[in-house]
Write a protein that holds these residues in place. Structure first.
Motif, PDB file in Angstrom:
ATOM      1  N   GLY A 174       0.804  -1.216   0.000  1.00 57.75           N
ATOM      2  CA  GLY A 174       0.000   0.000   0.000  1.00 57.75           C
ATOM      3  C   GLY A 174       0.835   1.263   0.000  1.00 57.75           C
ATOM      4  O   GLY A 174       0.332   2.341   0.320  1.00 57.75           O
TER       5      GLY A 174
ATOM      6  N   TYR B 154      -4.804   5.792  -2.730  1.00 62.39           N
ATOM      7  CA  TYR B 154      -5.907   5.371  -1.877  1.00 62.39           C
ATOM      8  C   TYR B 154      -6.806   6.546  -1.512  1.00 62.39           C
ATOM      9  O   TYR B 154      -6.432   7.706  -1.633  1.00 62.39           O
ATOM     10  CB  TYR B 154      -5.365   4.718  -0.595  1.00 62.39           C
TER      11      TYR B 154
ATOM     12  N   GLU C 291      -9.055   4.391   4.171  1.00 65.24           N
ATOM     13  CA  GLU C 291      -7.648   4.170   3.871  1.00 65.24           C
ATOM     14  C   GLU C 291      -7.382   2.919   3.034  1.00 65.24           C
ATOM     15  O   GLU C 291      -6.395   2.864   2.299  1.00 65.24           O
ATOM     16  CB  GLU C 291      -6.851   4.100   5.178  1.00 65.24           C
ATOM     17  N   ASP C 292      -8.212   1.902   3.150  1.00 67.88           N
ATOM     18  CA  ASP C 292      -7.951   0.659   2.415  1.00 67.88           C
ATOM     19  C   ASP C 292      -8.673   0.613   1.073  1.00 67.88           C
ATOM     20  O   ASP C 292      -8.678  -0.426   0.410  1.00 67.88           O
ATOM     21  CB  ASP C 292      -8.340  -0.553   3.261  1.00 67.88           C
ATOM     22  N   LYS C 293      -9.281   1.717   0.660  1.00 70.03           N
ATOM     23  CA  LYS C 293      -9.989   1.760  -0.622  1.00 70.03           C
ATOM     24  C   LYS C 293      -9.030   2.238  -1.715  1.00 70.03           C
ATOM     25  O   LYS C 293      -8.633   3.407  -1.752  1.00 70.03           O
ATOM     26  CB  LYS C 293     -11.195   2.694  -0.535  1.00 70.03           C
ATOM     27  N   LEU C 294      -8.661   1.335  -2.617  1.00 68.91           N
ATOM     28  CA  LEU C 294      -7.717   1.657  -3.686  1.00 68.91           C
ATOM     29  C   LEU C 294      -8.441   2.394  -4.813  1.00 68.91           C
ATOM     30  O   LEU C 294      -9.406   1.891  -5.382  1.00 68.91           O
ATOM     31  CB  LEU C 294      -7.080   0.370  -4.221  1.00 68.91           C
TER      32      LEU C 294
END
Length: 422
Positions: A222, A245, A250-253
């Motif tokens: 990431g 991102y 935060e974990d959504k690409l």
């Protein structure tokens, strides 16, 4: 809650534990399996627990199972006990409703503040990059990141579904990357489910190689990856890979940028950081377009992009959680032209200003996020006292509006009332 854990799982869990309680009661107290005459009733505690956790629907389900069990295990109905059970469910459901609402509001506010902080940090870095670029290239290639960002924001206001303004935005970004950072070959891809869609290319376009070691490491970690960070210097067609991102989630690409060629003296951490900030900002702004589309088209002629976006966010928060925000509108003549500057020194970091110059008047819009009408009234009273002291005049004419789904119609009516037309 059901969306998070699944309706089927909840039903199975409730039926299983309810049946377990009935079996326990029948084995240890066969004359009164539901402990209706006991001073301490374990099933009532169970009813309260599941209702507080899952809500009214599950509480009613557990209560109906209790009613069914009483019809099977008892010769007569203990109506008083059932009514007490129902009362426990209803009271617990009330607590669940208010607590869930408070949690939802807190989560939305947390996401808003997190997104706001990261966007402001991004804006500050972009401003610094703009100054650095002016200092480095003014004599050779006068490029200002700030001016290009301003042009991109104007184009973002025009973007609609199925039009070509998105291509104009990517062209301006491409010109910035080439003229400002001397990128020679690179590609930008946006995430579309499990795949990536090509949106921008410098040099000859090249599809994304997801098996490339740099791409793999960037997606796994990431973080931005350089060719020098790969062990044994394995073959890779990329010099650097930047995963992009979402600011809030935060974990959504959102996408991935692959750098293939750049002059050696520009291939350094500062350049890659600059590219990263610009691309993070761009894809996050494109992700906000659906919010801007909901704003009255008439308002897009007069209001700045950042103000419109914040207004759209406040409308969304009001719709989803009921969080209130306010808008204060001042109208002053040209003789107090420094009034906007005066206001800018009195507002919070969250608040925003938008000024419309029309003939010999200024219309100043002050957005107060997460502030209901009473708080806005307090702000107006404070400004009125200081305005009278500094400018020697009475309180300037103003209006206070609550930001809701109809704010666009209210503002359009207000501007037309003031005679503002284009």
């Amino acid at each position: 809650m059901f969306k998070e854990v699944g309706i089927r799982f909840v039903l199975i869990e409730i039926i299983f534990f309810t049946t377990l309680f009935f079996i326990f009661g029948y084995l240890f107290n066969p004359s009164d399996p539901l402990f209706t005459s006991s001073p301490t009733n374990p099933y009532l505690l169970f009813l309260m627990t599941v209702t507080l956790y899952y809500g009214l629907e599950v509480g009613i389900l557990a209560f109906l199972l209790e009613v069914g069990a009483m019809g099977v295990l008892y010769k007569s109905w203990d109506v008083e006990f059932l009514l007490w059970s129902l009362l426990y469910v209803l009271i617990s459901a009330e607590f669940h409703f208010f607590w869930a609402k408070k949690i939802k509001i807190a989560q939305e506010e947390n996401l808003y503040f997190k997104d706001k902080i990261r966007r402001q940090a991004s804006d500050f870095i972009l401003l610094k990059l703009s100054h650095d670029q002016l200092e480095k290239h003014y004599m050779i290639k006068p490029v200002s990141v700030r001016s290009v960002i301003g042009e991109i924001k104007e184009e973002l206001k025009k973007i609609r579904r199925n039009n070509d303004h998105r291509d104009v935005v990517f062209k301006k970004v491409k010109d910035l990357l080439v003229s400002g950072f001397y990128v020679q070959e690179a590609d930008l891809f946006m995430s579309r489910g499990d795949d990536f869609e090509y949106v921008l290319s410098i040099g000859k376009p090249k599809p994304l190689d997801r098996n490339d070691p740099l791409v793999k490491k960037a997606l796994e970690s990431g973080e931005t990856v350089f060719i020098s960070q790969i062990e044994n210097r394995v073959n890779s067609e990329y010099l650097a890979v930047i995963p992009i991102y979402d600011f809030a989630v935060e974990d959504k690409l959102l996408g991935i940028f692959t750098l293939r060629k750049i002059p050696f003296n520009y291939f350094n951490s500062d350049t890659i950081l600059s590219l990263s900030v610009i691309l993070f900002w761009l894809l996050n702004e494109l992700g906000s377009i659906n919010l801007i589309e909901k704003i009255n088209p008439y308002l897009r002629k007069y209001f700045e992009y950042d103000f419109l976006k914040e207004l759209a966010i406040m409308i969304s928060l009001k719709e989803k959680t009921g969080i209130e925000s306010s808008l204060v509108i001042y109208r002053v003549n040209y003789l107090v032209e420094d009034f906007p500057l005066f206001l800018s020194e009195k507002i919070r970091g969250l608040d925003m200003l938008n000024v419309i110059d029309f003939k010999e008047t200024k219309i100043i819009f002050v957005m107060l996020p997460l502030s209901p009408l009473p708080s806005a009234r307090g702000f107006v009273n404070r400004i009125a006292k200081e305005f009278s002291f500094i400018f020697g005049e009475s309180e300037p004419p103003h209006r206070i509006l609550s930001i809701d789904q109809k704010i666009g119609e209210k503002l359009e009516h207000l501007l037309k009332e003031f005679g503002v037309t284009k």
